[in-house]
Scaffold this active site. Structure first.
Site, PDB file in Angstrom:
ATOM      1  N   LYS A 232     110.705 -44.727 -37.118  1.00  0.00           N
ATOM      2  CA  LYS A 232     109.355 -44.900 -36.572  1.00  0.00           C
ATOM      3  C   LYS A 232     108.368 -45.194 -37.700  1.00  0.00           C
ATOM      4  CE  LYS A 232     109.913 -40.869 -35.014  1.00  0.00           C
ATOM      5  NZ  LYS A 232     109.829 -39.513 -34.460  1.00  0.00           N
ATOM      6  N   THR A 265      96.921 -37.910 -32.068  1.00  0.00           N
ATOM      7  CA  THR A 265      98.307 -38.382 -32.196  1.00  0.00           C
ATOM      8  C   THR A 265      99.295 -37.257 -32.469  1.00  0.00           C
ATOM      9  OG1 THR A 265      97.914 -38.798 -34.531  1.00  0.00           O
ATOM     10  CG2 THR A 265      97.623 -40.671 -33.044  1.00  0.00           C
ATOM     11  N   GLY A 267     102.041 -34.804 -32.114  1.00  0.00           N
ATOM     12  CA  GLY A 267     103.144 -34.637 -31.159  1.00  0.00           C
ATOM     13  C   GLY A 267     103.788 -35.934 -30.711  1.00  0.00           C
ATOM     14  N   THR A 268     103.380 -37.066 -31.317  1.00  0.00           N
ATOM     15  CA  THR A 268     103.968 -38.337 -30.860  1.00  0.00           C
ATOM     16  C   THR A 268     105.486 -38.390 -31.144  1.00  0.00           C
ATOM     17  OG1 THR A 268     103.127 -39.273 -32.907  1.00  0.00           O
ATOM     18  CG2 THR A 268     101.956 -39.876 -30.922  1.00  0.00           C
ATOM     19  N   GLY A 269     105.911 -37.819 -32.278  1.00  0.00           N
ATOM     20  CA  GLY A 269     107.341 -37.863 -32.626  1.00  0.00           C
ATOM     21  C   GLY A 269     108.182 -37.079 -31.625  1.00  0.00           C
ATOM     22  N   CYS A 270     107.739 -35.848 -31.333  1.00  0.00           N
ATOM     23  CA  CYS A 270     108.480 -35.001 -30.373  1.00  0.00           C
ATOM     24  C   CYS A 270     108.513 -35.693 -29.011  1.00  0.00           C
ATOM     25  CB  CYS A 270     107.796 -33.648 -30.191  1.00  0.00           C
ATOM     26  SG  CYS A 270     107.516 -32.776 -31.724  1.00  0.00           S
TER      27      CYS A 270
END
Ligand SMILES: Cc1ncc(COP(=O)(O)OP(=O)(O)O)c(N)n1
Ligand code: 3NM
Ligand code: MG
Length: 555
Positions: A232, A265, A267-270
């Site tokens: 990402k 933004t 928490g976008t990865g989780c």
């Protein structure tokens, strides 16, 4: 979002045979077929009830093993909300309790190994879990506990988000765990989803600053054993877009979305990883799961860009932005080849020939139309909605997507597969927020500028014309074959040509031979005719023949 900008093959040969993950394919985790009878280590009569994919009572199930975030933007809380938003059941194994908010992480309390093992056993021994997703795994021992549990209770897929550092810079898993990730966890993973910092740490501190770097990182990480890798690039310096690289061991896909201007933004990865897990649990292929997840995150960020939660520099976003919308279970996912023979209805023409709109749609489908758009300019709203519902039933029965022209409200009310809008209709990003990530959005484009904007705004395809003069649309500017070619060459989206196209000139359109020109959209040549079936069939034959002669670029 531009879902797939490029897909290029890697020259590497891989030690594993990639079979992909889909509802019809197998997985390494011990379950024969998703959707078929799955007798895991469970009491027999229970397995028969809860694991038969064809049962109406079976709900797709993700187990998330991650840390709790008291601010509820990331971690377990993000995973729960994501799965809820995507219509998937989510159970939890909490590895650590963090105290955090929009300012940063104030405390981390790692749970005992016994507690983690007990949570895993409680869930896996009783419930049917389709997919396990991991987030914060703070110790090597916890990874080993997970791997032991998966041996005992196999699942359909394993999604690994190698969480190491919080966005505020707090270390959530020390570097001592890197070897365990690389050697023990990754070889069992169906996908790993590192951000740039995590990918760099996993590759011994390698600098990752460009898309080319991301590609090599994806390849190197793939060599560690996971079936798929998503690197990402949200933090890529000086990029106009949020670019991610997906690598399935054979092809690279560059996934772009617009960079939403927001501080929300966290928490976008989780969220990305748990959405991938949720889509896999529903039976999607891996690529499709990744695409939907990226679009889900983009849409949630767009919708939440101005919300205020807390006083810090990084806020959470609203995962449940479309809570008031009912979910469609039969949504047609967009496939550019659907644009091949695009039938656009016209109530005036149907009236003239004494047929109902449903008969017109049936006729077009029987003749080979690959997508249908209801363009009912004069229709009264209630009547239009009833007609749309009836046509949707017909289209769903034939797996043909149904789009509504102009009227986003009608599309939402009948749960159509999407909409087609013009330059002066509702903006695409607003429509996307209303309709959600999987609905199809098409936009009319006469210029390269229109085409690039449509792509940046998150459309799925563009309609370009009028290629020839037409009587169907008043005061329509004709752009000609040259204009169409110019738009196609500039467009990053698939294109359907429109305007005055009929049996005598469709060949010249398809003979342009531009790869992203996928078909023709037609009104009068199908519907201002005595027999819709015959005319549609003839046009289908002509297009098929032309494309076969033009060659593989068109397919
Ligand atoms: C496939 C396709 N392309 C273009 C159009 C035209 O849409 P628009 O510019 O909004 O004009 P109206 O159709 O609303 O008159 C279309 N309908 N379909
Ligand atoms: C609806 C529409 N849109 C156009 C555009 O140029 O965007 S031309 C058009 C009319 C197409 O009808 P026919 O196939 O009968 O020419
Ligand atoms: Mg319009």
């Amino acid at each position: 979002m531009d879902l797939i900008l490029s897909s290029t093959s890697s020259s590497i040969s891989h030690h594993k045979i990639f079979t992909g993950f889909s509802s019809k394919q197998d997985s390494r985790h011990g379950v024969e077929q998703f959707g078929s009878l799955n007798l895991k280590a469970m009491p027999e009569e229970k397995a028969l009830v809860v694991t038969n994919g064809s049962s109406n009572n079976k709900i797709p199930h993700v187990l998330t093993m991650a840390g709790s975030d008291s601010g509820a933007g990331a971690g377990i809380q993000a995973d729960l909300k994501t799965c809820a938003a995507r219509g998937v059941y989510c159970s939890t194994v909490i590895t650590a309790v963090t105290a955090q908010n929009t300012v940063g992480v104030q405390d981390v309390n790692i749970l005992s190994e016994e507690s983690v093992a007990a949570q895993l056993k409680s869930v896996l021994s009783d419930m049917h879990v389709d997919v396990v997703k991991t987030g914060m795994l703070p110790s090597t021992a916890m990874v080993k506990i997970l791997l032991d549990s998966l041996k005992q209770f196999p699942v359909q897929a394993l999604v690994v988000d190698p969480v190491m550092v919080s966005t505020s810079g707090h270390v959530l898993a020390g570097s001592s765990i890197l070897d365990t990730f690389r050697q023990d966890l990754f070889p069992l993973a169906d996908i790993v989803t590192p951000n740039l910092k995590e990918a760099s740490a996993l590759l011994g501190g390698l600098q990752l600053e460009t898309v080319t770097d991301m590609r090599s990182a994806a390849k190197s990480l793939h060599d560690m054993g996971p079936r798929n890798v998503l690197v990402k690039g949200g933090h890529l310096p000086s990029s106009t877009y949020a670019i991610d690289i997906f690598f399935d061991g054979k092809d690279f896909y560059e996934l772009r979305s617009s960079r939403i201007q927001t501080i929300n933004t966290h928490g976008t990865g989780c969220t990305m990883a748990s959405c991938i897990a949720a889509e896999l649990a529903k039976g999607s292929s891996m690529l499709s799961a990744v695409k939907v997840a990226k679009r889900y995150v983009e849409t949630a960020l767009e919708y939440s860009k101005s919300i205020i939660v807390g006083n810090g520099s990084q806020g959470p976003f609203d995962h449940l932005f479309k809570l008031n919308r009912k979910k469609s279970s039969t949504q047609q996912l967009f496939d550019p080849s659907d644009l091949f023979l695009y039938a656009v209805t016209d109530s005036g023409m149907n009236k003239k020939w004494g047929r109902s709109i449903t008969d017109a749609v049936k006729g077009a489908i029987e003749g080979g139309a690959t997508i249908v758009q209801l363009r009912e300019k004069e229709a009264e709203t209630g009547e239009f909605l009833e007609a749309a519902k009836a046509c949707l039933e017909i289209c769903r029965a034939h797996n043909i997507p149904l789009l509504i022209n102009d009227r986003v409200d009608i599309a939402m009310a009948c749960d159509a597969d999407g909409v087609h809008v013009g330059q002066s209709d509702m903006p695409v990003n607003t429509i996307r927020a209303l309709l959600g990530p999987e609905k199809i959005i098409g936009v009319s484009c006469k210029t390269p500028e229109h085409a690039l904007k449509a792509w940046a705004d998150g459309a799925d395809y563009i309609g370009s014309g009028g290629v020839f003069p037409t009587n169907t649309k008043a005061n329509n500017r004709t752009i000609g074959l040259d204009g169409l070619e110019t738009v196609c060459l500039a467009s990053k989206l698939p294109v359907v040509a429109i305007g005055g196209i009929n049996l005598s000139n469709a060949k010249s359109v398809m003979e342009l031979g531009v790869a992203n020109l996928k078909g023709v959209a037609v009104v009068s040549a199908l519907f201002d005719q005595e027999c819709v079936v015959t005319k549609t069939r003839k046009l289908h034959e002509l297009l098929t023949e032309t494309v076969a002669n033009v060659g593989p670029a068109m397919v």
